[in-house]
Structures are given as structure tokens and as C-alpha cells.
Design a protein around this motif. Structure first.
Motif, PDB file in Angstrom:
ATOM      1  N   ASN A   1      -2.549  -8.791 -11.483  1.00 53.15           N
ATOM      2  CA  ASN A   1      -0.711  -9.076 -11.195  1.00 53.15           C
ATOM      3  C   ASN A   1      -0.468  -7.372 -12.347  1.00 53.15           C
ATOM      4  O   ASN A   1       0.506  -6.617 -11.456  1.00 53.15           O
ATOM      5  CB  ASN A   1      -0.541  -9.606 -12.407  1.00 53.15           C
ATOM      6  CG  ASN A   1      -0.015 -11.297 -12.112  1.00 53.15           C
ATOM      7  OD1 ASN A   1      -0.856 -11.760 -11.204  1.00 53.15           O
ATOM      8  ND2 ASN A   1      -0.667 -12.251 -12.367  1.00 53.15           N
ATOM      9  N   ALA A   2      -1.402  -6.627 -13.056  1.00 52.02           N
ATOM     10  CA  ALA A   2      -1.392  -5.426 -13.000  1.00 52.02           C
ATOM     11  C   ALA A   2      -1.299  -3.808 -12.304  1.00 52.02           C
ATOM     12  O   ALA A   2      -0.663  -2.955 -12.253  1.00 52.02           O
ATOM     13  CB  ALA A   2      -1.712  -5.377 -14.435  1.00 52.02           C
ATOM     14  N   LEU A   3      -2.531  -4.102 -11.565  1.00 59.83           N
ATOM     15  CA  LEU A   3      -3.369  -3.106 -10.906  1.00 59.83           C
ATOM     16  C   LEU A   3      -2.974  -3.165  -8.473  1.00 59.83           C
ATOM     17  O   LEU A   3      -3.440  -2.753  -8.515  1.00 59.83           O
ATOM     18  CB  LEU A   3      -4.160  -3.031 -11.017  1.00 59.83           C
ATOM     19  CG  LEU A   3      -4.946  -2.893 -12.964  1.00 59.83           C
ATOM     20  CD1 LEU A   3      -6.319  -2.710 -13.533  1.00 59.83           C
ATOM     21  CD2 LEU A   3      -4.403  -1.189 -13.029  1.00 59.83           C
ATOM     22  N   TYR A   4      -3.316  -5.070  -8.709  1.00 57.93           N
ATOM     23  CA  TYR A   4      -3.331  -5.254  -6.880  1.00 57.93           C
ATOM     24  C   TYR A   4      -2.468  -4.765  -6.841  1.00 57.93           C
ATOM     25  O   TYR A   4      -1.551  -5.614  -7.015  1.00 57.93           O
ATOM     26  CB  TYR A   4      -3.964  -5.949  -7.149  1.00 57.93           C
ATOM     27  CG  TYR A   4      -5.427  -6.438  -7.157  1.00 57.93           C
ATOM     28  CD1 TYR A   4      -7.021  -6.990  -6.215  1.00 57.93           C
ATOM     29  CD2 TYR A   4      -6.432  -6.168  -8.493  1.00 57.93           C
ATOM     30  CE1 TYR A   4      -8.215  -6.515  -6.130  1.00 57.93           C
ATOM     31  CE2 TYR A   4      -7.539  -5.754  -8.523  1.00 57.93           C
ATOM     32  CZ  TYR A   4      -8.238  -6.223  -7.377  1.00 57.93           C
ATOM     33  OH  TYR A   4      -9.984  -6.181  -7.637  1.00 57.93           O
ATOM     34  N   PRO A   5      -2.473  -4.275  -5.537  1.00 58.21           N
ATOM     35  CA  PRO A   5      -1.328  -4.108  -4.167  1.00 58.21           C
ATOM     36  C   PRO A   5      -0.515  -6.024  -4.433  1.00 58.21           C
ATOM     37  O   PRO A   5      -1.370  -7.300  -4.463  1.00 58.21           O
ATOM     38  CB  PRO A   5      -1.779  -3.793  -3.479  1.00 58.21           C
ATOM     39  CG  PRO A   5      -3.446  -3.140  -3.505  1.00 58.21           C
ATOM     40  CD  PRO A   5      -4.349  -4.114  -4.262  1.00 58.21           C
ATOM     41  N   PRO A   6       0.302  -6.073  -3.809  1.00 67.57           N
ATOM     42  CA  PRO A   6       1.280  -7.153  -3.663  1.00 67.57           C
ATOM     43  C   PRO A   6       0.194  -8.015  -2.940  1.00 67.57           C
ATOM     44  O   PRO A   6       0.172  -9.575  -3.175  1.00 67.57           O
ATOM     45  CB  PRO A   6       2.566  -7.177  -3.215  1.00 67.57           C
ATOM     46  CG  PRO A   6       2.564  -5.293  -3.697  1.00 67.57           C
ATOM     47  CD  PRO A   6       1.644  -4.718  -3.554  1.00 67.57           C
ATOM     48  N   GLU A   7      -0.580  -7.709  -1.534  1.00 63.49           N
ATOM     49  CA  GLU A   7      -0.296  -8.838  -0.876  1.00 63.49           C
ATOM     50  C   GLU A   7      -2.158  -9.056  -0.971  1.00 63.49           C
ATOM     51  O   GLU A   7      -2.779  -9.808  -0.615  1.00 63.49           O
ATOM     52  CB  GLU A   7      -0.848  -7.642   1.036  1.00 63.49           C
ATOM     53  CG  GLU A   7      -1.360  -6.653   1.472  1.00 63.49           C
ATOM     54  CD  GLU A   7      -1.119  -5.113  -0.162  1.00 63.49           C
ATOM     55  OE1 GLU A   7      -1.734  -4.619   0.451  1.00 63.49           O
ATOM     56  OE2 GLU A   7       0.083  -5.321  -0.125  1.00 63.49           O
ATOM     57  N   LEU A   8      -2.572  -9.276  -2.057  1.00 63.93           N
ATOM     58  CA  LEU A   8      -3.803  -8.905  -1.765  1.00 63.93           C
ATOM     59  C   LEU A   8      -4.554  -9.775  -3.803  1.00 63.93           C
ATOM     60  O   LEU A   8      -4.873 -10.404  -3.617  1.00 63.93           O
ATOM     61  CB  LEU A   8      -5.089  -7.177  -2.847  1.00 63.93           C
ATOM     62  CG  LEU A   8      -4.928  -6.729  -1.915  1.00 63.93           C
ATOM     63  CD1 LEU A   8      -6.056  -5.556  -1.670  1.00 63.93           C
ATOM     64  CD2 LEU A   8      -5.944  -7.326  -0.632  1.00 63.93           C
ATOM     65  N   LYS A   9      -2.986  -9.746  -4.268  1.00 63.53           N
ATOM     66  CA  LYS A   9      -2.690 -10.717  -5.757  1.00 63.53           C
ATOM     67  C   LYS A   9      -3.067 -11.901  -4.986  1.00 63.53           C
ATOM     68  O   LYS A   9      -4.148 -12.326  -5.795  1.00 63.53           O
ATOM     69  CB  LYS A   9      -1.291 -10.603  -6.098  1.00 63.53           C
ATOM     70  CG  LYS A   9      -1.646  -9.450  -6.904  1.00 63.53           C
ATOM     71  CD  LYS A   9       0.319  -8.412  -7.693  1.00 63.53           C
ATOM     72  CE  LYS A   9       0.014  -7.712  -7.886  1.00 63.53           C
ATOM     73  NZ  LYS A   9       1.707  -7.587  -8.300  1.00 63.53           N
ATOM     74  N   GLU A  10      -2.332 -12.992  -4.234  1.00 64.73           N
ATOM     75  CA  GLU A  10      -2.986 -14.161  -4.251  1.00 64.73           C
ATOM     76  C   GLU A  10      -4.043 -14.761  -3.589  1.00 64.73           C
ATOM     77  O   GLU A  10      -4.575 -15.833  -3.991  1.00 64.73           O
ATOM     78  CB  GLU A  10      -2.183 -14.980  -3.417  1.00 64.73           C
ATOM     79  CG  GLU A  10      -0.964 -15.598  -4.299  1.00 64.73           C
ATOM     80  CD  GLU A  10      -0.798 -15.844  -5.865  1.00 64.73           C
ATOM     81  OE1 GLU A  10      -1.224 -16.707  -5.741  1.00 64.73           O
ATOM     82  OE2 GLU A  10      -0.345 -15.046  -6.828  1.00 64.73           O
TER      83      GLU A  10
END
Length: 121
Positions: A71-80
Motif C-alpha cells: 500500500n505504501a510503496l507500490y504503484p496503484p495499478e500493481l497493488k491489487e
């Protein structure tokens, strides 16, 4: 962070963990491309990287700690997609008594589950 920024940040961990476990770039330089050399030093190097980014608790990958870092580090498109892979792969480590082996095979599962979204220094 963008994927490139995340990778650059993780390179710091790589540079700390490689000498600790006596591995060379020849052995660990292609993990992100799916080259997992079954060598105990390589396994412990992978565990070291995860310990350094604080997602290991009691010598096991910890789902809650990983989620916080994603949640803190990953780009939004990779989180889920990454969280789905973690959900699927985290229990792989339970098949191994050795912490390095368990983390290694869980990491390999993450790569195999979704190679496009796998990031490792």
C-alpha cells in the motif's frame, strides 16, 4: 512510487544483502525474470531482502506487513494484483522448516502467479 522508483529503492536492499550471503549478480541478478537458482545462499539472500523491507515476522513472510508495504510503496495499478498473488502464495512457505527455503518458494510462487507484476531487486 513508480515501478522504476520502487526498483531503485529495492536496489539498496540488494546491495546490503548480496555480501551478507556471498552471492553474486550472476546468481541473483535475474530473479525478477524468473531465474530462481536453488542454492541456500540465494534463498537466504531473498529472505534478507524481505527482512530489510520489514515484511518478515518470526522468520516468515507476514501478510499484514506485506500489505502495508504494498500500500505504501507500490504503484496503484500493481497493488491489487500483487495482493492477490500474496494471498495465493504466502502459505507455500509453510511447507518448509527452513525459513530461507520457505521464503524462496513463496517468492517463486509470486513470480509464477503474475510475472508482469513481480518486482525484485
Amino acid at each position: 512510487m513508480t515501478r522504476a522508483q520502487l526498483k531503485k529503492t529495492m536496489t539498496i536492499m540488494k546491495n546490503q544483502c548480496m555480501p551478507k550471503h556471498g552471492v553474486t549478480n550472476d546468481k541473483v541478478g535475474k530473479i525478477e525474470q524468473g531465474v530462481f537458482i536453488e542454492d541456500h545462499d540465494v534463498m537466504c539472500y531473498i529472505a534478507c531482502v524481505y527482512k530489510t523491507i520489514q515484511v518478515v515476522k518470526n522468520n516468515r513472510l507476514d501478510k499484514d506487513l506485506i500489505s502495508k508495504q504494498v500500500n505504501a510503496l507500490y504503484p496503484p495499478e500493481l497493488k491489487e494484483p500483487v495482493k492477490k498473488g500474496i494471498e495465493k502464495c504466502i502459505s507455500v512457505q509453510d511447507n518448509y522448516e527452513d525459513a530461507c527455503e520457505g521464503i524462496f518458494y513463496s517468492t517463486k510462487c509470486l513470480y509464477e502467479d503474475n510475472p508482469a507484476n513481480f518486482i525484485f531487486p
